[in-house]
Design an enzyme around this catalytic site. Structure first.
Site, mmCIF file in Angstrom:
data_model
loop_
_atom_site.group_PDB
_atom_site.id
_atom_site.type_symbol
_atom_site.label_atom_id
_atom_site.label_comp_id
_atom_site.label_asym_id
_atom_site.label_seq_id
_atom_site.Cartn_x
_atom_site.Cartn_y
_atom_site.Cartn_z
ATOM 1 N N SER A 60 0.820 -1.203 0.000
ATOM 2 C CA SER A 60 0.000 0.000 0.000
ATOM 3 C C SER A 60 0.861 1.265 0.000
ATOM 4 O O SER A 60 2.031 1.249 0.388
ATOM 5 C CB SER A 60 -0.920 0.026 1.221
ATOM 6 O OG SER A 60 -1.697 -1.148 1.276
HETATM 7 N N1 SAH Z 1 -0.904 -5.176 3.876
HETATM 8 C C1 SAH Z 1 -0.081 -5.440 2.705
HETATM 9 C C2 SAH Z 1 -0.726 -5.016 1.410
HETATM 10 C C3 SAH Z 1 -1.759 -5.973 1.051
HETATM 11 S S1 SAH Z 1 -2.271 -6.078 -0.618
HETATM 12 C C4 SAH Z 1 1.279 -4.817 2.838
HETATM 13 O O1 SAH Z 1 1.558 -4.144 3.830
HETATM 14 O O2 SAH Z 1 2.102 -5.051 1.944
HETATM 15 C C5 SAH Z 1 -3.651 -7.137 -0.313
HETATM 16 C C6 SAH Z 1 -3.279 -8.557 0.032
HETATM 17 O O3 SAH Z 1 -4.485 -9.224 0.402
HETATM 18 C C7 SAH Z 1 -2.703 -9.349 -1.140
HETATM 19 O O4 SAH Z 1 -1.477 -9.889 -0.765
HETATM 20 C C8 SAH Z 1 -3.739 -10.429 -1.382
HETATM 21 O O5 SAH Z 1 -3.193 -11.655 -1.807
HETATM 22 C C9 SAH Z 1 -4.390 -10.560 -0.018
HETATM 23 N N2 SAH Z 1 -5.730 -11.128 -0.006
HETATM 24 C C10 SAH Z 1 -6.745 -10.926 -0.882
HETATM 25 N N3 SAH Z 1 -7.844 -11.619 -0.510
HETATM 26 C C11 SAH Z 1 -7.509 -12.275 0.635
HETATM 27 C C12 SAH Z 1 -8.219 -13.157 1.507
HETATM 28 N N4 SAH Z 1 -9.487 -13.512 1.286
HETATM 29 N N5 SAH Z 1 -7.573 -13.639 2.593
HETATM 30 C C13 SAH Z 1 -6.274 -13.303 2.841
HETATM 31 N N6 SAH Z 1 -5.562 -12.477 2.050
HETATM 32 C C14 SAH Z 1 -6.163 -11.967 0.966
#
Ligand code: SAH
Length: 223
Positions: A60
């Site tokens: 993010s």
């Molecule tokens: N918090 C992260 C950014 C996340 S991007 C950071 O600091 O880098 C969003 C993430 O959510 C992605 O890695 C994606 O694979 C994950 N994601 C999407 N749907 C999900 C679900 N149902 N359960 C767990 N993770 C999920």
């Protein structure tokens, strides 16, 4: 310290774009974001933008991390569930600030990489960030009941508008806070804050945002 000027520039930018506790800014300053992005993007690590981390996912934007962290109103030792580990950066920020972090990711590769990133980051700053983080692989679209209730829940992927009941159920009833991007299309979502107290829920619409979709059983659906 590496990237000192870039870090200072970013902190100035954050200060100009919102009100943040010094602790939050200190975490953003100290956690080496360059460790959490691919090698070829290291030089851009302190730009105030989201960056790709592989598997079609992103780390993010620093502003969004600071903003969500600020609104989580965390305290020393608070128990936080993060849905969407991604690069591990947000989990690192929370661990740095003294939270007990439970983080769930659906993509095995990203979860493993996040652990490696956090190990490297810990070495750079000389503080063990992994100590306070537990990693899980699975579908977090229904939250993660195993360790509920949580003092705080942060969802770092876009959830469906008004479909957050399961997350709210897993929140502490004593000033539990949920921060979640909710939307009806993937171009734009609204970042919402829910505060739960004695069975009552207060909802605050914070700002517009744009996240990758939450994928899973209770995950993203286009209208
Ligand atoms: N918090 C992260 C950014 C996340 S991007 C950071 O600091 O880098 C969003 C993430 O959510 C992605 O890695 C994606 O694979 C994950 N994601 C999407 N749907 C999900 C679900 N149902 N359960 C767990 N993770 C999920």
């Amino acid at each position: 310290m590496e990237f000192k000027e870039e870090k200072e520039f970013l902190i100035r930018e954050l200060k100009n774009s919102g009100t943040f506790d010094l602790k939050v800014l200190e975490a953003i300053y100290n956690i080496p974001r360059e460790v959490f992005v691919p090698e070829f993007l290291k030089d851009r690590a302190y730009e105030n933008v989201p960056l790709p981390i592989g598997e079609g996912q992103t780390i993010s934007q620093p502003f969004m991390v600071a903003y969500m962290t600020q609104h989580l109103e965390i305290f020393e030792g608070c128990k936080v569930l993060e849905i969407g580990t991604g690069s591990g950066y947000q989990a690192g920020i929370l661990s740095y600030l003294g939270c007990e972090v439970y983080t769930i990711e659906r993509i095995d590769y990203l979860s493993k990489k996040a652990k490696e990133n956090l190990k490297k980051a810990s070495e750079v700053i000389g503080k063990d960030l992994l100590k306070n983080i537990k990693f899980f692989i699975g579908d977090g679209s229904l939250g993660f009941k195993n360790y509920a209730p949580y003092d705080r829940i942060i969802i770092t992927a876009a959830a469906i508008y008004n479909k957050t009941q399961t997350f709210i159920e897993q929140l502490s009833d004593n000033n539990g806070i949920l921060i979640v991007p909710e939307g009806k299309n993937l171009e734009i979502q609204i970042l919402r804050k829910y505060i739960k107290n004695n069975g009552k829920i207060e909802v605050i619409d914070l700002d517009y945002c744009r996240f990758v979709p939450l994928i899973g059983e209770n995950g993203w659906q286009e209208d």
